[in-house]
Write an enzyme that holds these catalytic residues in place. Structure first.
Site, PDB file in Angstrom:
ATOM      1  N   ASP A   1     -10.700  -0.131   7.341  1.00 13.00           N
ATOM      2  CA  ASP A   1      -9.416  -0.794   7.558  1.00 13.00           C
ATOM      3  C   ASP A   1      -8.303   0.199   7.282  1.00 13.00           C
ATOM      4  O   ASP A   1      -8.429   1.104   6.467  1.00 13.00           O
ATOM      5  CB  ASP A   1      -9.267  -2.083   6.743  1.00 13.00           C
ATOM      6  CG  ASP A   1      -9.400  -1.890   5.252  1.00 13.00           C
ATOM      7  OD1 ASP A   1      -9.884  -0.836   4.806  1.00 13.00           O
ATOM      8  OD2 ASP A   1      -9.012  -2.809   4.509  1.00 13.00           O
TER       9      ASP A   1
ATOM     10  N   ASP B   1     -11.521  -5.271   2.666  1.00 18.54           N
ATOM     11  CA  ASP B   1     -12.567  -4.259   2.483  1.00 18.54           C
ATOM     12  C   ASP B   1     -13.965  -4.815   2.752  1.00 18.54           C
ATOM     13  O   ASP B   1     -14.841  -4.096   3.229  1.00 18.54           O
ATOM     14  CB  ASP B   1     -12.520  -3.702   1.059  1.00 18.54           C
ATOM     15  CG  ASP B   1     -11.359  -2.751   0.848  1.00 18.54           C
ATOM     16  OD1 ASP B   1     -10.763  -2.304   1.841  1.00 18.54           O
ATOM     17  OD2 ASP B   1     -11.037  -2.468  -0.319  1.00 18.54           O
TER      18      ASP B   1
ATOM     19  N   ASP C   1      -8.304  -4.532  -5.198  1.00 16.50           N
ATOM     20  CA  ASP C   1      -7.032  -4.012  -4.704  1.00 16.50           C
ATOM     21  C   ASP C   1      -5.894  -4.859  -5.255  1.00 16.50           C
ATOM     22  O   ASP C   1      -5.987  -6.090  -5.258  1.00 16.50           O
ATOM     23  CB  ASP C   1      -6.987  -4.028  -3.175  1.00 16.50           C
ATOM     24  CG  ASP C   1      -6.145  -2.889  -2.613  1.00 16.50           C
ATOM     25  OD1 ASP C   1      -5.059  -2.635  -3.178  1.00 16.50           O
ATOM     26  OD2 ASP C   1      -6.555  -2.262  -1.621  1.00 16.50           O
TER      27      ASP C   1
ATOM     28  N   GLY D   1      -9.707 -15.136 -13.096  1.00 16.91           N
ATOM     29  CA  GLY D   1      -9.001 -13.872 -13.032  1.00 16.91           C
ATOM     30  C   GLY D   1      -8.561 -13.382 -14.390  1.00 16.91           C
ATOM     31  O   GLY D   1      -9.009 -13.864 -15.435  1.00 16.91           O
ATOM     32  N   HIS D   2      -7.643 -12.406 -14.374  1.00 11.89           N
ATOM     33  CA  HIS D   2      -7.147 -11.794 -15.603  1.00 11.89           C
ATOM     34  C   HIS D   2      -5.680 -11.465 -15.417  1.00 11.89           C
ATOM     35  O   HIS D   2      -5.251 -11.045 -14.341  1.00 11.89           O
ATOM     36  CB  HIS D   2      -7.929 -10.515 -15.920  1.00 11.89           C
ATOM     37  CG  HIS D   2      -7.507  -9.844 -17.195  1.00 11.89           C
ATOM     38  ND1 HIS D   2      -7.718 -10.412 -18.433  1.00 11.89           N
ATOM     39  CD2 HIS D   2      -6.872  -8.669 -17.421  1.00 11.89           C
ATOM     40  CE1 HIS D   2      -7.241  -9.603 -19.367  1.00 11.89           C
ATOM     41  NE2 HIS D   2      -6.710  -8.544 -18.779  1.00 11.89           N
ATOM     42  N   SER D   3      -4.890 -11.661 -16.481  1.00 18.77           N
ATOM     43  CA  SER D   3      -3.458 -11.393 -16.408  1.00 18.77           C
ATOM     44  C   SER D   3      -3.009 -10.598 -17.623  1.00 18.77           C
ATOM     45  O   SER D   3      -3.577 -10.710 -18.708  1.00 18.77           O
ATOM     46  CB  SER D   3      -2.666 -12.706 -16.329  1.00 18.77           C
ATOM     47  OG  SER D   3      -2.862 -13.475 -17.512  1.00 18.77           O
TER      48      SER D   3
ATOM     49  N   CYS E   1       0.811  -1.216   0.000  1.00 21.29           N
ATOM     50  CA  CYS E   1       0.000   0.000   0.000  1.00 21.29           C
ATOM     51  C   CYS E   1       0.843   1.265   0.000  1.00 21.29           C
ATOM     52  O   CYS E   1       0.309   2.357  -0.198  1.00 21.29           O
ATOM     53  CB  CYS E   1      -0.952  -0.023   1.189  1.00 21.29           C
ATOM     54  SG  CYS E   1      -2.287  -1.225   0.989  1.00 21.29           S
TER      55      CYS E   1
END
Length: 344
Positions: free
Chosen positions: A225, A90, A67, A137-139, A17
């Site tokens: 958070d 989250d 995220d 997912g995606h790459s 982060c």
């Protein structure tokens, strides 16, 4: 191969982060971007809350969040666990339950594919621990590895936890110690011990699921958070311009070696962005630059910060402190004062 990546492959530089854009830049970017409000959208980006919430019916709302970031550690398996824990958080910050997740992957075509496998394995384990299902997912190819999740959860529309609905007189409780950004940066420079680093990793890989399950039993007035904007940045959002807060420095949990590293000026770029954004809003009643740095420090997969009527504080802390990480009452919400936050 060993899961530790040689520094020559550079999995980590200003990762976690700490790599987020500063709050001031985001505020300027988003202020003129608007859509007509949809009746079923209960929470969107205009309130700087942790996730979007869309109402399905009187009993169910969908939580949607995303995220991802570059790594702040050299072990790809640990990176996967940290990034997943951070993205999942989250949902719990909003009072919800994780349902499903999708991987988000950026990875260099020429890098060892076994590294990516270990990242994905770490992420899968945390999604499984959350009770959710990893659905794909995606790459894309990228020069630097990045990983995270898009996450869906559900929540009762009547039990949503917001990040800006605290009340004057509430106690403020934090469920994880601070300092992971400073420690991971300092460890990359060989300036803190392996023991200190392992403590930071334990904190970052611990799911906020368990604290969330406890606090949902109580009439929590607000919750968020603590991530890239640091404790003070997220608390500033929490107060929403309507309240102020008084923090007790000696009560704030801090990871071993974080204060010492900050005292040696081993600090983060994200922390300096947070300090600049909050200029004029914080009143430190004593001179301790190292503590200031810890409170501004971006937290990756940080704890939950919530406010609650003091009559419940001892009971909820008694339950929270049966978990692996120490929670603490760190201060109180008060009526609006000249400064947003005072640290005594």
């Amino acid at each position: 191969m060993d899961s530790t990546v040689d520094k020559g492959e550079t999995l980590f530089v200003c990762g976690g982060c700490n790599a987020k854009m500063g709050p001031g830049k985001l505020e300027n970017l988003l202020k003129n971007l608007h859509q007509d409000k949809q009746p079923d959208v209960m929470v969107d980006f205009e309130t700087t809350d942790d996730a979007a919430i869309l109402k399905v019916n009187d009993d169910t709302a969908i939580i949607q969040t995303i995220d991802f970031f570059p790594s702040m550690v050299s072990d790809p398996y640990i990176f996967g666990k940290i990034a997943a824990a951070n993205a999942l958080s989250d949902v719990w910050a909003m009072g919800g339950t994780v349902v499903s997740a999708l991987n988000i992957v950026c990875f260099p075509q020429e890098m060892n594919q076994n590294i990516l496998k270990k990242i994905l394995q770490g992420g899968l384990e945390k999604v499984t621990e959350s009770g959710g299902f990893l659905a794909g997912g995606h790459s894309i190819q990228d020069q630097r590895p990045k990983y995270g999740l898009s996450v869906n959860g559900i929540v009762d529309p009547k039990k949503i936890l917001r990040n800006n609905t605290c009340n004057s007189g509430d106690d403020l409780i934090l469920t994880k110690p601070l300092g992971v950004g400073i420690i991971t940066s300092a460890y990359g420079a060989d300036a803190v011990s392996k023991e200190a680093f392992d403590g930071a990793v334990e904190s970052m890989t611990t799911l906020n699921k368990y604290a969330s399950e406890i606090i949902k039993e109580y009439p929590v007035s607000a919750c968020t958070d603590v991530t890239g904007f640091g404790l003070l940045g997220h608390l500033n959002e929490f107060l929403n311009g309507k309240h102020s807060a008084v923090l007790n420095a000696t009560d704030i949990p801090i990871l071993p070696s974080a204060y010492e590293a900050a005292d040696e000026l081993l600090v983060t770029g994200g922390g300096q962005r947070n300090r600049k954004f909050l200029d004029g809003k914080i009143n430190f009643t004593f001179d301790d630059n190292a503590l200031e740095e810890v409170l501004y420090d971006p937290q990756t997969s940080g704890g939950l910060l919530f406010s609650i009527d003091p009559q419940y504080t001892d009971e909820v802390l008694g339950k929270l402190n049966k978990l692996s990480l120490r929670s603490a009452r760190i201060g109180k919400v008060v009526d609006k004062e000249d400064k947003e936050i005072t640290v005594n």
